[in-house]
Design an enzyme around this catalytic site. Structure first.
Site, short mmCIF file in Angstrom:
data_model
loop_
_atom_site.label_atom_id
_atom_site.label_comp_id
_atom_site.label_asym_id
_atom_site.label_seq_id
_atom_site.Cartn_x
_atom_site.Cartn_y
_atom_site.Cartn_z
N THR A 132 0.92 -1.25 -0.14
CA THR A 132 0.03 -0.07 -0.06
C THR A 132 0.76 1.39 0.04
OG1 THR A 132 -1.75 1.33 1.29
CG2 THR A 132 -0.03 -0.23 2.46
N ASP A 133 0.26 2.41 -0.43
CA ASP A 133 0.95 3.64 -0.30
C ASP A 133 0.96 4.26 0.96
OD1 ASP A 133 -1.62 4.49 -0.27
OD2 ASP A 133 -1.62 5.79 -1.85
N GLU A 134 0.25 3.61 1.86
CA GLU A 134 0.04 4.15 3.33
C GLU A 134 1.44 4.03 3.88
OE1 GLU A 134 -3.47 3.89 5.48
OE2 GLU A 134 -4.59 3.22 3.81
N TYR A 158 -2.12 -0.23 10.86
CA TYR A 158 -2.07 -0.84 9.55
C TYR A 158 -0.91 -0.87 8.94
CZ TYR A 158 -3.20 -1.38 4.94
OH TYR A 158 -3.31 -1.58 3.26
N LYS A 162 2.01 -3.09 7.47
CA LYS A 162 2.46 -3.44 6.03
C LYS A 162 3.88 -2.95 5.78
CE LYS A 162 0.15 -4.55 3.21
NZ LYS A 162 0.00 -5.82 2.60
N ASN A 257 -11.99 13.53 0.13
CA ASN A 257 -12.91 12.72 0.29
C ASN A 257 -14.49 13.26 0.08
OD1 ASN A 257 -11.08 10.60 0.90
ND2 ASN A 257 -11.06 10.98 3.26
#
Length: 350
Positions: A132-134, A158, A162, A257
Site C-alpha cells: 500500500t501507499d500508506e 495498519y 504493512k 473525500n
C-alpha cells in the site's frame, strides 16, 4: 499454477476472477476467511477445475508447507492482509499477526520450497507482495507524490504492519536471494469492495437512506485506482518486473473525500433518483479519526516507463462502473451488511 493468498478478499478475489477470465493457468486460492473474505464473490467459479480453494491461515506453517508441496506453484501473489485503518486503531494485534507474522511465515515456507526447486524452476519463480501507499506516511498539499524512493513513515498500526511486511520481503531477497517483487498501490475501488470502505459505504448507505459519514472536514486527499487497473498492473509486474524491485501503482486521481462523496451522490441521482430529496442531504460530518493522514498521491511513472502500464479507467469512468455494479448486485452487498455471507462455508474447499 499460481498461488494467491487472500483470494477471497476485495483485491485478491478481483485478481483471481480476472486471471481466470484471461488465462488457462490454474489458481490455488488460499484464504483464512476472516470477516473480509467472501466466498460469494467467487461463486461464478464453482465447479471450475482451474480454481482450487483452500481455507488456510498464512500463519499456519504446516498448512502452507503442505499446499506448496502438493500444488507446486511457479509464483506466489501475496494479497492476504488486514487492511482497514479504523480496525487497526481499535485492535492492532490482528494486524501485527496477519501482516507481520503471516508474511514472515509465508516467506519462510516459500524459501524452503524455492530452495528445493530444480534450477530452471528456481530461476523462473516469483514472490509478489501486494502492499500500500500508506507505508509512506502523509503528504502536505504541495509535496511531491510518493515515488519508489520515498522513505517509509507509517502513521497507523495498519500501515506500520504493512511497512514491516515490505521490509521482510526486501530482506528475504537481499539475504537469501528469494526472487521477490513488491507493489505499492493507492486506494482501490470497484466491484466486490467490502462496504466498510468509503466508496461502497457511501453507495450502500445512500441507497438505504442512512447518514453518509465523512471524517473531519472531508478534505483528506486520496489517489484512487480502479481495481481492474490494479489487477492488470500486477499481472504486468509478475510477467516482466525486475526481481528485487518495487513498483508504485496509482490511478493519477487525487480527490478530496468530500468530492468523492458528492460525485457519488450526483451519480446515484442520475442512475437511481430518490423519490424525494437528494442523496447529498444524507451527508454527515463526524469526528476525525486519530492520526488521519492528510494526503496520499502515487507517482506511477516507473511502472509506465519500464513495463508499459498505465490505468485504462479515469476516475469518472471507474466510479460509474462501480456505482452501476452495486446497483445491479444489491443481493451481494446486502448479504455482507446483514452478515449472511459468513454462512457460506465452502466452494471447492480442500
Amino acid at each position: 499454477m499460481i498461488l494467491v493468498t487472500g483470494g477471497a478478499g476485495f483485491i485478491g478475489a478481483n485478481f483471481v476472477l480476472d486471471w481466470l477470465k484471461g488465462s488457462d493457468e490454474p489458481v490455488l486460492n488460499v484464504d483464512k476467511l476472516t470477516y473480509a473474505g467472501n466466498l460469494e464473490t467467487l461463486k461464478s467459479l464453482a465447479g471450475n477445475p482451474k480454481h482450487i480453494f483452500a481455507r488456510a491461515d498464512i500463519c499456519d506453517r504446516v498448512a502452507i508447507d503442505l499446499l506448496l508441496a502438493e500444488h507446486k506453484p511457479r509464483a506466489i501473489l501475496h494479497f492476504a492482509a488486514e487492511s482497514h485503518v479504523d480496525r487497526s486503531i481499535h485492535g492492532p494485534a490482528d494486524f501485527v499477526q496477519t501482516n507481520v507474522v503471516g508474511t514472515f511465515t509465508l516467506l519462510e515456507a516459500t524459501r524452503t520450497y524455492w530452495d528445493a526447486l530444480p534450477d530452471r524452476q528456481k530461476a523462473a519463480f516469483r514472490f509478489l507482495a501486494v502492499s500500500t501507499d500508506e507505508v509512506f506516511g502523509s503528504l502536505g498539499p504541495n509535496d511531491p507524490q510518493f515515488s519508489e524512493a520515498t522513505p517509509y513513515a507509517p502513521n497507523s498500526p495498519y500501515s506500520a504492519s504493512k511497512a514491516a511486511s515490505d521490509h521482510l520481503v526486501r530482506a528475504y531477497h537481499h539475504t537469501y536471494g528469494l526472487p521477490t517483487l513488491t507493489t505499492n498501490c493507492s486506494n482501490n475501488y470497484g466491484p466486490y469492495h467490502f462496504p466498510e470502505k468509503l466508496i461502497p459505504l457511501v453507495i450502500t448507505r445512500a441507497l438505504a437512506g442512512e447518514p453518509l459519514p465523512v471524517y473531519g472536514d472531508g478534505k483528506n486527499v486520496r489517489d484512487w485506482l480502479y481495481v481492474g487497473d490494479h489487477c492488470a498492473a500486477i499481472r504486468r509486474v509478475l510477467e516482466a518486473g525486475k526481481v528485487g524491485e518495487t513498483y508504485n501503482i496509482g490511478g493519477w486521481n487525487e480527490k478530496a473525500n468530500i468530492d468523492v462523496v458528492n460525485t457519488l451522490c450526483e451519480l446515484l441521482e442520475e442512475l437511481q433518483p430518490k423519490a424525494s430529496g437528494a442523496y447529498r442531504d444524507q451527508i454527515t460530518f463526524v469526528k476525525d479519526r486519530p492520526g488521519h493522514d492528510q494526503r496520499y498521491a502515487i507517482d506511477a511513472r516507473k511502472l509506465e516507463r519500464e513495463l508499459g502500464w498505465k490505468p485504462a479507467e479515469t476516475f469518472e469512468t471507474g466510479l460509474r462502473k462501480t456505482a452501476a455494479w452495486y446497483l445491479a448486485n444489491r443481493e451481494w452487498w446486502e448479504h455482507v451488511t446483514s452478515g449472511e455471507y459468513r454462512r457460506v462455508e465452502s466452494l471447492g474447499n480442500e
